[in-house]
Write an enzyme that holds these catalytic residues in place. Structure first.
Site, PDB file in Angstrom:
ATOM      1  CG  ASP A   1       5.088 -15.892  -5.642  1.00 16.85           C
ATOM      2  OD1 ASP A   1       4.934 -14.710  -5.276  1.00 16.85           O
ATOM      3  OD2 ASP A   1       5.827 -16.220  -6.591  1.00 16.85           O
TER       4      ASP A   1
ATOM      5  CD  GLU B   1       1.262  -5.406   2.128  1.00 19.46           C
ATOM      6  OE1 GLU B   1       0.430  -6.047   2.785  1.00 19.46           O
ATOM      7  OE2 GLU B   1       1.166  -4.181   1.911  1.00 19.46           O
TER       8      GLU B   1
ATOM      9  CG  HIS C   1      -0.566  -7.170  -1.571  1.00 19.85           C
ATOM     10  ND1 HIS C   1      -1.682  -7.297  -2.369  1.00 19.85           N
ATOM     11  CD2 HIS C   1      -0.818  -6.132  -0.737  1.00 19.85           C
ATOM     12  CE1 HIS C   1      -2.575  -6.374  -2.024  1.00 19.85           C
ATOM     13  NE2 HIS C   1      -2.077  -5.652  -1.037  1.00 19.85           N
TER      14      HIS C   1
ATOM     15  CG  ASP D   1      -0.218   0.059   2.530  1.00 20.14           C
ATOM     16  OD1 ASP D   1       0.861  -0.551   2.632  1.00 20.14           O
ATOM     17  OD2 ASP D   1      -0.702   0.731   3.456  1.00 20.14           O
TER      18      ASP D   1
HETATM   19  O1  9MR Z   1      -3.267  -3.714   0.303  1.00 20.21           O
HETATM   20  C1  9MR Z   1      -3.482  -3.699   1.692  1.00 20.21           C
HETATM   21  C2  9MR Z   1      -2.273  -4.179   2.388  1.00 20.21           C
HETATM   22  O2  9MR Z   1      -1.206  -3.314   2.133  1.00 20.21           O
HETATM   23  C3  9MR Z   1      -2.522  -4.327   3.865  1.00 20.21           C
HETATM   24  O3  9MR Z   1      -1.438  -4.974   4.483  1.00 20.21           O
HETATM   25  C4  9MR Z   1      -3.783  -5.107   4.119  1.00 20.21           C
HETATM   26  C5  9MR Z   1      -4.134  -5.214   5.588  1.00 20.21           C
HETATM   27  O4  9MR Z   1      -4.248  -3.987   6.200  1.00 20.21           O
HETATM   28  O5  9MR Z   1      -4.865  -4.558   3.431  1.00 20.21           O
HETATM   29  C6  9MR Z   1      -4.657  -4.516   2.039  1.00 20.21           C
HETATM   30  O6  9MR Z   1      -5.722  -3.893   1.453  1.00 20.21           O
HETATM   31  C7  9MR Z   1      -6.915  -4.597   1.297  1.00 20.21           C
HETATM   32  C8  9MR Z   1      -7.903  -4.126   2.328  1.00 20.21           C
HETATM   33  O7  9MR Z   1      -7.529  -4.483   3.633  1.00 20.21           O
HETATM   34  C9  9MR Z   1      -9.296  -4.639   2.037  1.00 20.21           C
HETATM   35  N1  9MR Z   1      -9.686  -4.324   0.679  1.00 20.21           N
HETATM   36  C10 9MR Z   1      -8.780  -4.858  -0.296  1.00 20.21           C
HETATM   37  C11 9MR Z   1      -7.415  -4.268  -0.088  1.00 20.21           C
HETATM   38  C12 9MR Z   1      -6.449  -4.635  -1.187  1.00 20.21           C
HETATM   39  O8  9MR Z   1      -6.142  -5.980  -1.242  1.00 20.21           O
HETATM   40  O1  9MR Z   2       3.311  -5.778   9.637  1.00 16.74           O
HETATM   41  C1  9MR Z   2       1.992  -5.647  10.111  1.00 16.74           C
HETATM   42  C2  9MR Z   2       1.636  -6.859  10.909  1.00 16.74           C
HETATM   43  O2  9MR Z   2       2.450  -6.925  12.071  1.00 16.74           O
HETATM   44  C3  9MR Z   2       0.168  -6.836  11.279  1.00 16.74           C
HETATM   45  O3  9MR Z   2      -0.166  -8.061  11.883  1.00 16.74           O
HETATM   46  C4  9MR Z   2      -0.682  -6.594  10.034  1.00 16.74           C
HETATM   47  C5  9MR Z   2      -2.158  -6.531  10.323  1.00 16.74           C
HETATM   48  O4  9MR Z   2      -2.465  -5.437  11.080  1.00 16.74           O
HETATM   49  O5  9MR Z   2      -0.301  -5.402   9.426  1.00 16.74           O
HETATM   50  C6  9MR Z   2       1.022  -5.435   8.963  1.00 16.74           C
HETATM   51  O6  9MR Z   2       1.322  -4.212   8.418  1.00 16.74           O
HETATM   52  C7  9MR Z   2       0.704  -3.865   7.191  1.00 16.74           C
HETATM   53  C8  9MR Z   2       0.078  -2.512   7.395  1.00 16.74           C
HETATM   54  O7  9MR Z   2      -1.007  -2.615   8.274  1.00 16.74           O
HETATM   55  C9  9MR Z   2      -0.342  -1.848   6.101  1.00 16.74           C
HETATM   56  N1  9MR Z   2       0.753  -1.816   5.176  1.00 16.74           N
HETATM   57  C10 9MR Z   2       1.264  -3.121   4.908  1.00 16.74           C
HETATM   58  C11 9MR Z   2       1.793  -3.784   6.139  1.00 16.74           C
HETATM   59  C12 9MR Z   2       2.394  -5.137   5.827  1.00 16.74           C
HETATM   60  O8  9MR Z   2       1.436  -6.081   5.515  1.00 16.74           O
END
Ligand code: 9MR
Ligand code: 9MR
Length: 890
Positions: A750, A759, A699, A367
């Site tokens: 993957d 991610e 991701h 993101d």
């Molecule tokens: O793309 C988002 C990712 O970076 C985050 O780690 C994750 C959890 O917070 O959320 C992803 O975004 C999703 C969102 O939570 C729900 N709608 C779809 C988003 C894209 O996959």
């Molecule tokens: O790294 C984070 C992990 O420790 C948490 O369990 C998870 C869900 O809250 O979120 C991870 O961080 C994401 C962040 O919320 C949004 N950007 C992407 C991060 C990696 O997935």
């Protein structure tokens, strides 16, 4: 099971039974009767079949217990989970039902099968909605198209339909537009049952012979794992590229590995030291992926893992000349349409009434949010990678220096790795609340899009409003810690910037002390991650450690020594997890243990023993586990981003190896690398471009080749988050579809859509960069050669101290002219020097000869000395290097 038990159902009988059950159900509905439990109906109708379960559920997260994912909604609506229901604000005055939609994609349908859709819904204004199961793209062919009336009461709605064709990925769409009035539409208990069981996902794990697909250092340990049903030792053979046998041996049966539920053996060919490419191991009639034995295997990884940060810079054009045409892109979030930009960002409504310029920094991950607490650990580990070259024997600085890395700041005489760190530090300091505003000196937790964007999305095309979220104590302490580290590292290169960092750090510390428990809201997760953290004692400890190391001030000494974390290895480096963005005390401990500071020798010994005790735990885990990984969470709870936990444990091990020279720690780091590069239950290298079977669909919103073939895969050196035991219930739709019941170290896909397992993130690539430097510095695995010995002894007096230094050439060649470098702790300044020419830049001191002692012959010594401004027993100077190579000290 005995002979008279019914046979296990095959996929085929399951499908037949599904049709039968649903036929019964459909009849029940037609007669308006109470719905019969499908299992009961089937049992009556087909006695003798294996006990059937309910028809398979095709909806993921239909009760919203896992948040909003994988539900989506149109951009003109906002939606969130409220009291366990998905509530959507429907705007007034849209023309058509399909102008506002809440839906879910990727629903497989089987032609001719019957399905039952059920849900409950309420609306604050009466709505006539369309409930469709349809193709997700043109021509939007429908298998179900119903009109439902939704009002104040949540009466259950049921529709039964038969799929007219096989569909890989149909869509359930609640079309809730076309109304004059605005309304809030809330949805719950959505279920679509019928059709086939989703196919059981069986990962392609390739050869059962698992090795580090990059390779092994000639003098390092060389171990691998074989997956086999055999319970007695099996022969193995190491084959050279030309097919000749380089070594043979027998495997050691290890039993069932709990992280994978695989029965495995291990094998060990550490005795082989001959460098070469294209080696393979053969065992049980199978051949491993090819690998090398050699020094320098990680040479390119050092630069590639660091290039990740430039690739993900916000607010600057990414230059094709540095990264290649396919990765070049315009600057993101500078306020050029359609971006709303990070140059003039408001707060979330009600949070503040000023706007800030928070341009720059790195995008967090897949993101494009920017989160201070995650930026903190990431930039700290980049600065640690640099600082290690000042403190560790055998750490190489040239490969991180000016002109060495892919950054645009070449030729500015600042090490490139510090240029990269500064890009983030500048952003983090911009997040500080300005003077005169409420909570001045505190730091905003994060800035990100008001709503999640879809994939793919190039940064410069993101149309969302960016918003500042409330300041928190954790974010504030992240700035205190990293800006303090910045102050000491930039002092030799840019005194003004160093001073700005120091001011920001001290201001942040003061603000955090005044507001010690302002926590991030765990529900603030729309459009960005929450990064909530309910315990900030560790952030206080880390900030105090960095401020104390930089300034030597007693305030910070007291804060450290008074912390409940001080000296508590299990709290700082939990054996079953390790440090991460939410547990940062370890960053402070690593600094105190390696960077010269004003702790007393006894205090220093205690801090170093915290590091070595933790390293002993991680080394033991690596030695005990069948895949050699130095990470053993309780109950095999491989967390979100588990690969970064493996790496952070490797950072602790590498630091312990630097401090002690013990092979046990180095070996555990190397086995950690083996795990990451393919010696694991999936036979997966988690770093793009390294190894035959490396991750390539992480991701990410523009390294999204799977979403759009015109977009690239991630560049080499991008680390996947890795196995995540809770991924199937985290909201990640791909994990929900495929990973149910997965073994911990196999909960990984993957797949570009699997954000809970695949991610990329700045806080994950940062420890990779640290470890890549360590691995590359390890050469052939022998450890640094020493050709000098330094004796460093200080005597305090009331307002300063006197130090004498003796350096002896213990090698076989003369050194002419010689130059000795080391660090002075805290704010110490040289006041008087003799018998050598001493220069101080920031805390780095260089001693050079005078005309009469220019040559240091083999076996000869020179003595020189200095007075410095701080009274006290001089701390251990850490690494002292003679012409760039570490000396033995003591
Ligand atoms: O793309 C988002 C990712 O970076 C985050 O780690 C994750 C959890 O917070 O959320 C992803 O975004 C999703 C969102 O939570 C729900 N709608 C779809 C988003 C894209 O996959
Ligand atoms: O790294 C984070 C992990 O420790 C948490 O369990 C998870 C869900 O809250 O979120 C991870 O961080 C994401 C962040 O919320 C949004 N950007 C992407 C991060 C990696 O997935």
């Amino acid at each position: 099971m005995n002979a008279s038990s019914p046979p296990p159902p095959t996929g085929r009988t399951r499908v037949r039974r599904g049709r039968h059950v649903l036929g019964t159900l459909a009849v029940a509905v037609l007669f308006g009767g109470v719905l019969t439990a499908p299992g009961a109906a089937a049992a009556t109708a087909s006695a003798g079949d294996a006990a059937p379960g309910p028809a398979p559920e095709q909806i993921t997260n239909g009760d919203f217990a896992a948040g909003t994912a994988p539900w989506w909604w149109t951009a003109n609506a906002t939606a969130a989970v409220t009291d366990g229901r998905l509530c959507t604000d429907v705007p007034a005055g849209t023309a058509n039902p399909w102008d506002v939609i809440v839906g879910q994609n990727d629903i497989p349908l089987v032609a001719g099968e019957a399905y039952t859709l059920t849900y409950t819904a309420t609306s604050t204004a009466p709505l006539s909605i369309h409930t469709n199961v349809q193709l997700a793209t043109e021509p939007y062919t429908t298998d179900l198209s119903a009109t439902d009336q939704v009002g104040a009461d949540a009466a259950p709605v049921t529709h039964v339909f038969t799929a007219t064709a096989d569909r890989d990925a149909a869509q359930l769409a609640f079309q809730i537009g076309g109304n004059d009035e605005a309304a809030t539409f809330c949805l719950d208990d959505v279920s679509l049952r019928g059709g086939a069981e989703p196919p059981v996902y069986v990962p392609d794990t390739g050869s059962p012979v698992r090795v580090n697909q990059v390779g092994y250092l000639p003098k390092g340990p060389k171990t691998g794992t074989l997956v086999t049903d055999a319970t007695t030792p099996l022969p193995w053979a190491l084959k050279a590229a030309d097919g000749s046998t380089a070594a043979t041996g027998t495997t050691v049966p290890g039993g069932v590995d709990p992280t994978s539920r695989q029965n495995v053996h291990t094998f060990d060919f550490s005795d082989v030291t001959a460098a070469g490419d294209g080696y393979t191991v053969e065992a049980d009639g199978q051949v491993s992926e090819p690998f090398s034995i050699g020094a320098g295997l990680y040479d390119s990884l050092r630069g590639d893992s660091l290039a990740y940060f430039y690739h993900n810079r916000s607010g600057i054009e990414i230059d094709a000349g540095l990264v290649g045409a396919q990765y070049a892109r315009p600057a993101g979030h500078l306020g050029v349409a359609p971006n709303k930009g990070d140059t003039d960002v408001p707060c979330q409504p009600g949070v503040c009434d000023y706007r800030l310029d928070v341009r720059g920094g790195w995008y967090d991950a897949g993101d494009q949010g920017k989160y201070v607490v995650n930026g903190g650990i990431a930039v700290a580990e980049l600065m640690d990678t640099y600082e290690r070259t000042l403190t560790a024997d055998g750490a190489e600085s040239a490969e991180l220096g000016d002109g060495a890395l892919r950054v645009p700041e070449h030729g500015n005489d600042v090490p490139d790795i510090l240029d990269e760190a500064r890009w983030e530090l500048d952003f983090m300091m911009r997040m500080q609340v300005p003077a005169g505003e409420p909570l001045a000196g505190m730091v905003h937790h994060k800035v990100h899009d008001a709503q999640w964007t879809g994939l793919p999305m190039l940064p410069h095309l993101d149309p969302q409003q960016r918003e500042l979220h409330p300041p928190t104590t954790a974010a504030t302490l992240n700035v205190a810690a990293t800006a303090a580290q910045c102050a000491r590292l930039f002092a030799p290169y840019d005194a003004d910037f160093a001073a700005r960092c120091r001011t920001a750090a001290e201001r942040a510390w003061t603000a955090a002390k005044a507001h010690p428990d302002v926590l991030a809201d765990p529900a603030d997760g729309v459009g960005g991650g929450t990064y909530e953290d309910s315990d900030v004692r560790d952030e206080f400890y880390w900030a105090a450690a960095e401020l104390f190391t930089t300034t030597g001030d007693d305030t910070y000494r007291q804060a450290l020594l008074g912390s409940p974390l001080h000296g508590d290895t299990d709290a700082v480096f939990p054996a079953d997890g390790g440090m991460w963005w939410g547990e940062t005390a370890g960053l402070g401990v690593l600094t105190l243990a390696t960077v010269p500071n004003d702790l007393t020798p006894a205090q220093l010994t205690q801090v170093r023993s915290v590091v070595t005790t933790a390293a002993d735990h991680y080394a033991q885990e690596s030695e005990d586990q069948l895949y050699g990984v130095p990470y053993a969470p309780a109950d095999e709870n491989y967390v979100w981003g588990s690969n970064s936990q493996v790496l952070n444990n490797m950072v602790v091990l590498a630091t312990a190896a630097d401090l002690t020279g013990k092979d046990r720690y180095r070996d555990a780091v190397l086995r950690g690398a083996d795990y990451l590069f393919g010696r694991n239950p999936l036979n997966q290298s988690y770093v793009t471009g390294y190894g035959e079977r490396s991750s390539e669909n992480q991701h990410h919103r523009f390294w999204a080749h799977e979403s759009d073939p015109d977009l690239p895969h991630p560049p080499p050196g991008s680390l996947a988050g890795g196995p995540n035991l809770t991924a199937p219930t985290s909201g990640d739709p791909k994990a929900a579809e495929k990973l149910n019941g997965c073994a911990a170290a196999m909960c990984y896909l993957d797949d570009n859509g699997s954000y809970a397992t695949n991610e990329v993130a700045i806080n994950w690539n940062a420890p990779l960069a640290f470890v890549a430097s360590y691995l590359d510095d390890s050469g052939d695995g022998t450890g640094p050669a020493r050709a000098c010995r330094v004796t460093y002894s200080s005597h305090p007096w009331s307002t300063g101290s006197t130090t004498t230094v003796t350096v002896k050439n213990t090698g076989t060649a003369a050194v002419t002219p010689w130059a000795l470098t080391w660090l002075l702790p805290g704010d110490q300044k040289l006041t008087h020097t003799w018998s050598a020419r001493l220069d101080q830049h920031g805390r780095t001191v260089t001693a050079a000869p005078l005309s009469w002692n220019r040559t240091l012959a083999p076996g000869a010594s020179v003595d020189f000395g200095f007075n410095s401004s701080v009274s006290g027993e001089a701390a251990d100077p850490g690494t002292v290097k003679l012409n760039g190579r570490a000396c033995t000290t003591g």
